[in-house]
Motif scaffolding. Structure first.
Motif, mmCIF file in Angstrom:
data_model
loop_
_atom_site.group_PDB
_atom_site.id
_atom_site.type_symbol
_atom_site.label_atom_id
_atom_site.label_comp_id
_atom_site.label_asym_id
_atom_site.label_seq_id
_atom_site.Cartn_x
_atom_site.Cartn_y
_atom_site.Cartn_z
ATOM 1 N N SER A 14 16.894 39.023 20.910
ATOM 2 C CA SER A 14 15.520 39.085 21.411
ATOM 3 C C SER A 14 14.499 39.336 20.306
ATOM 4 O O SER A 14 13.302 39.350 20.566
ATOM 5 N N SER A 15 14.965 39.551 19.074
ATOM 6 C CA SER A 15 14.074 39.720 17.911
ATOM 7 C C SER A 15 14.649 38.935 16.734
ATOM 8 O O SER A 15 15.739 38.368 16.828
ATOM 9 N N ASN A 16 13.919 38.926 15.636
ATOM 10 C CA ASN A 16 14.311 38.127 14.475
ATOM 11 C C ASN A 16 15.715 38.468 13.989
ATOM 12 O O ASN A 16 16.045 39.642 13.770
ATOM 13 N N VAL A 17 16.515 37.440 13.788
ATOM 14 C CA VAL A 17 17.867 37.599 13.248
ATOM 15 C C VAL A 17 17.754 37.722 11.723
ATOM 16 O O VAL A 17 17.131 36.886 11.070
ATOM 17 N N LEU A 18 18.359 38.764 11.171
ATOM 18 C CA LEU A 18 18.193 39.069 9.749
ATOM 19 C C LEU A 18 19.359 38.616 8.884
ATOM 20 O O LEU A 18 19.183 38.350 7.695
ATOM 21 N N PHE B 124 30.345 34.624 8.504
ATOM 22 C CA PHE B 124 31.536 34.068 9.121
ATOM 23 C C PHE B 124 32.764 34.893 8.740
ATOM 24 O O PHE B 124 32.888 35.348 7.598
ATOM 25 N N SER B 125 33.659 35.064 9.710
ATOM 26 C CA SER B 125 34.938 35.711 9.396
ATOM 27 C C SER B 125 35.780 34.750 8.565
ATOM 28 O O SER B 125 35.675 33.529 8.705
ATOM 29 N N ILE B 126 36.622 35.313 7.707
ATOM 30 C CA ILE B 126 37.385 34.480 6.779
ATOM 31 C C ILE B 126 38.421 33.627 7.503
ATOM 32 O O ILE B 126 38.860 32.596 6.987
ATOM 33 N N ASN B 127 38.823 34.027 8.729
ATOM 34 C CA ASN B 127 39.776 33.219 9.494
ATOM 35 C C ASN B 127 39.102 32.065 10.223
ATOM 36 O O ASN B 127 39.776 31.260 10.880
ATOM 37 N N GLY B 128 37.783 31.969 10.123
ATOM 38 C CA GLY B 128 37.041 30.848 10.696
ATOM 39 C C GLY B 128 36.792 30.921 12.181
ATOM 40 O O GLY B 128 36.230 29.981 12.761
ATOM 41 N N LYS B 129 37.147 32.020 12.833
ATOM 42 C CA LYS B 129 37.026 32.106 14.288
ATOM 43 C C LYS B 129 35.685 32.650 14.771
ATOM 44 O O LYS B 129 35.251 32.328 15.878
ATOM 45 N N TYR B 130 35.035 33.487 13.956
ATOM 46 C CA TYR B 130 33.872 34.222 14.461
ATOM 47 C C TYR B 130 32.673 34.133 13.528
ATOM 48 O O TYR B 130 32.796 33.942 12.323
ATOM 49 N N LEU B 131 31.512 34.302 14.135
ATOM 50 C CA LEU B 131 30.258 34.468 13.405
ATOM 51 C C LEU B 131 29.641 35.786 13.859
ATOM 52 O O LEU B 131 29.477 36.016 15.060
ATOM 53 N N ALA B 132 29.305 36.655 12.916
ATOM 54 C CA ALA B 132 28.632 37.914 13.243
ATOM 55 C C ALA B 132 27.162 37.799 12.881
ATOM 56 O O ALA B 132 26.792 37.137 11.903
ATOM 57 N N SER B 133 26.306 38.432 13.682
ATOM 58 C CA SER B 133 24.868 38.402 13.416
ATOM 59 C C SER B 133 24.254 39.769 13.701
ATOM 60 O O SER B 133 24.756 40.533 14.531
ATOM 61 N N CYS B 134 23.164 40.078 13.006
ATOM 62 C CA CYS B 134 22.415 41.314 13.260
ATOM 63 C C CYS B 134 20.936 40.970 13.303
ATOM 64 O O CYS B 134 20.484 40.028 12.655
ATOM 65 N N ALA B 135 20.171 41.772 14.080
ATOM 66 C CA ALA B 135 18.758 41.454 14.292
ATOM 67 C C ALA B 135 17.933 42.715 14.438
ATOM 68 O O ALA B 135 18.469 43.831 14.515
#
Length: 469
Positions: free
Chosen positions: A107-111, A115-126
């Protein structure tokens, strides 16, 4: 007779005196009444004047208040009118032929993203005080579910997966320190949770500009890089192992290599410095050794990026060039990295860069624009304009080289890495023509080319080669 006359004269005189006294008394009373009336008139006159003046002042003040009110309303309307285009712009749907999807839960700007090294996930913080974990396999789906975690009393500015993909670290805006989050399954096994598990102590006053996690056969460490010239190397429990002074005058960027062995930094000076974090065979921290420098830019280096095995690095500079380096060198024998290629891009301000894991494609972002290059030829192959309504804060490729991802406003854009597909195909075709390639290698390369062409055709909405019309 004379006596009577005298008495009458005296009486007349007395009567005349009494008459005069009455006359004077009447005059005095009249004057007194006149004075009183005059004073009353003056008082009434002044009161009326005062009331008139007060009324005029009140009218004037009322007029001013009304004018201010009108002006305020006008300003508010003007501000609303100014904000509305921005709001509409923020809601405008970005479209491009290579856009795979847009992730919209923040709901606010993503900073930051990682990517996880196994290629399965993307993490984000905002800035919305949340961290989220997305499934890469759902990027092309219409709906995008994510796992949400809250950042209590602060918000995260940077995020980085651990090598085992079971945790990630964040840097906190207000705290200016590291917070560790763990990913775990619920007891019933239905879903995962994100839980804060550890805060590192704040050890420096300068702002954190990036963080990293390194892990290899002999040990693990955490890195924090600061805006001045400081880099801290920590153990995983939050104790400082060593402090590095980069001597850049100020740091622009620093990162840990994907192989988990190196820490590199760039800044105001026109070079990139690389250190190796050394552990002994028992896993005890030993030293941080300077192992190589990347020299060749003519001005400050803004950013750099490693490929997946740290055998290649790319750099971007204020001198409006980017460079690709071969870092697979015998640095223990003082061998320097080789410059493979220099490219140009049309921008003079701060920029960031991402090198794909296979080193076949390279992306540069500045403002809301992204350039994508073929890193084999140096040619600019694609440009994405107005990707976000705010300046881009991070770009990166996933471990499969299929996607290029960016963030800036409250959205995360996912692009198909079409340039990477084509560069890979060209590279394999070149290998097939090489005289050193044997028959079995050629057959394997031809099979890979066919598969990649099919993937590219699917992405572009074209029919695969060899299919019937």
């Amino acid at each position: 007779m004379a006596s009577n006359i005298a008495q009458n004269s005296a009486k007349d005189v007395l009567d005349a005196g009494e008459g005069n006294d009455q006359f004077f008394s009447a005059v005095v009373v009249t004057l007194a009444l006149g004075a009183v009336i005059g004073l009353l008139m003056l008082v009434c006159g002044f009161g009326t004047s005062g009331r008139a003046t007060g009324s005029a002042e009140q009218d004037e003040n009322a007029q001013k208040t009304e004018n201010k009110s009108k002006k305020s309303k006008s300003n508010q309307q003007g501000k609303r009118q100014q904000k509305q285009p921005g709001k509409r712009a923020n809601q405008t749907t970005f479209s491009h032929a290579y856009l795979a999807s847009t992730l919209k839960e923040h709901s606010s700007n993503v900073l930051d993203i990682d990517f996880s090294i196994n290629g399965k996930y993307l993490a984000s913080c905002a800035e919305d005080r949340t961290v989220r974990v997305w499934s890469v396999k759902e990027f092309r789906e219409r709906e995008h579910k994510c796992l949400r975690g809250n950042v209590e009393y602060d918000h995260a500015t940077k995020i980085k997966f651990s090598p085992d993909c079971k945790a990630f670290i964040t840097s906190l805006c207000t705290g200016n320190n590291i917070r560790v989050f763990k990913l775990a399954k619920k007891e019933d096994g239905t879903s995962s949770t994100i839980t804060a598990s550890l805060d590192f102590p704040k050890k420096h006053t300068s702002d954190i500009i990036n963080i990293g996690l390194g892990s290899h056969a002999h040990g693990s460490f955490v890195m924090t890089a600061y805006k001045d010239t400081t880099i801290h190397i920590w153990d995983v429990k939050g104790d400082i192992l060593q402090t590095i002074d980069t001597h850049h005058m100020s740091n622009n960027y620093a990162a840990v290599s994907p192989c988990g062995r190196f820490v590199a930094s760039c800044g105001f000076t026109p070079d990139v410095k690389v250190w190796e974090v050394v552990f002994d065979k028992e896993g005890n921290f030993s030293d941080v050794k300077r192992v190589m420098d990347l020299k060749g830019h003519r001005a400050s280096v803004y950013y750099f990026s490693f490929n997946v095995d740290s055998t290649r690095m790319a750099t971007v500079s204020k001198d409006t060039t980017w460079k690709l380096w071969d870092t697979n060198v015998e640095y223990n024998k003082n061998q320097d990295p080789y410059l493979l290629l220099t490219g140009n891009y049309d921008h003079t301000g701060p920029s960031m860069l991402a090198l794909s894991p296979d080193a076949h494609s390279l992306a540069i972002a500045a403002g809301s624009k992204i350039w994508v290059f073929d890193s084999a030829t140096g040619e600019e192959k694609e440009t994405f304009e107005d990707v976000h309504t705010q300046p881009i804060t991070k770009i990166g490729f996933d471990s499969s080289n299929k996607f290029l991802v960016s963030c800036g406003d409250r959205h995360i854009r996912v692009f198909h890495n079409v340039v990477g597909y084509r560069s890979n195909i060209a590279s394999m075709e070149k290998k097939i023509k090489s005289s050193t390639t044997n028959k079995s290698q050629k057959e394997r390369l031809e099979s890979q080319i066919a598969q990649m062409r099919d993937c590219l055709a699917e992405v572009l909405g074209e029919k695969p080669e060899g299919s019937k019309a």
